[in-house]
Design an enzyme around this catalytic site. Structure first.
Site, PDB file in Angstrom:
ATOM      1  N   THR A  52      43.770  39.833  35.754  1.00 39.48           N
ATOM      2  CA  THR A  52      42.786  39.808  34.675  1.00 39.48           C
ATOM      3  C   THR A  52      41.353  39.692  35.170  1.00 39.48           C
ATOM      4  O   THR A  52      40.425  40.122  34.485  1.00 39.48           O
ATOM      5  CB  THR A  52      43.084  38.652  33.707  1.00 39.48           C
ATOM      6  OG1 THR A  52      43.138  37.414  34.432  1.00 39.48           O
ATOM      7  CG2 THR A  52      44.424  38.869  33.002  1.00 39.48           C
ATOM      8  N   CYS A  53      41.144  39.117  36.358  1.00 40.93           N
ATOM      9  CA  CYS A  53      39.770  39.007  36.863  1.00 40.93           C
ATOM     10  C   CYS A  53      39.200  40.373  37.219  1.00 40.93           C
ATOM     11  O   CYS A  53      37.983  40.529  37.332  1.00 40.93           O
ATOM     12  CB  CYS A  53      39.714  38.077  38.063  1.00 40.93           C
ATOM     13  SG  CYS A  53      40.966  38.370  39.311  1.00 40.93           S
TER      14      CYS A  53
END
Length: 237
Positions: free
Chosen positions: A203-204
């Site tokens: 997700t980063c």
């Protein structure tokens, strides 16, 4: 409540999350780090050392104990170190919403309850998607987008949470999607983990690791399992 994990740190402090990832991924001697079981805390401009375990400032972190250290330092920075602020927030929040009304929801469900189901423009998402070791014309990518188009609104919201960490669509559209380093488009990477494994997300980086599945049906089945069970990979290995 749900215990915090190192993955939660990426939404709070992406740069610090990156540093913790380096600690977990490399030998401490190789990266020249000398750590102990303590953390620096700042309160009203005053810096003080907080022990993460009894006498932690005098206990060195080793490669065998670094996972415990990362867990403890994340817990301190996100919970115990700011417990007064958390207690004040919860006191005000529970005045508005009694805890028994929200205790049945997990964190993802609560976000959707507060924000509502997003309107996701799939054409916009497709136009702002990058491919790594895949091409937009590959059969697996065609199956992927067909599977995405078959999802209902709730499943689309879960997919967006799965790959970006949030169900919110940027105001300017997916061209303005943000990652830990700033603007970061949704990107699909070829995963070599095998056709029996689920897709994984980072997700980063707004990244989806997509195995080479053998059919559109298999692609949809694996994708739904991943987004509903929260099978997320963060590449610490």
């Amino acid at each position: 409540g749900i215990p915090v994990t190192v993955e939660d740190m990426e939404a709070i402090d992406p740069e610090y999350f990156k540093n913790l990832k380096q600690i977990l991924s490399h030998n401490l001697d190789d990266i020249g780090l000398e750590l102990n079981f303590s953390s620096l805390s700042h309160e009203f401009g005053i810096e003080k050392i907080v022990d993460l375990i009894p006498d932690g400032r005098n206990i060195n972190v080793t490669d065998e104990t670094k996972y415990e250290y990362v867990t403890l330092v994340c817990r301190h920075r996100m919970t115990s170190g700011i417990h007064k602020q958390i207690d004040s927030f919860l006191e005000g929040f529970y005045d508005l919403v009694p805890p028994e009304l929200i205790s049945i929801f997990n964190e993802k469900e609560l976000e959707l309850l507060i924000s509502g189901l997003p309107d996701i423009d799939l054409n916009d998402l497709m136009l702002n998607t990058e491919y790594v070791t895949y091409k937009s014309s590959d059969q697996q990518i065609e199956w992927f987008w067909n599977a995405i188009k078959s999802l209902n609104r709730e499943e689309l919201a879960l997919f967006l949470q799965f790959v970006t960490g949030s169900s919110k669509v940027p105001i300017e559209g997916f061209t303005d999607l943000q990652g830990m380093r700033g603007p970061q488009k949704f990107n699909i990477h070829k995963s070599y983990s095998g056709k029996h494994n689920l897709p994984a997300s980072h997700t980063c980086f707004n990244q989806l690791d997509l195995p080479e599945y053998e059919s559109e049906e298999q692609t949809r089945e694996k994708l739904l399992l991943a987004i509903k069970e929260g099978a997320t990979g963060f590449g610490f290995g």
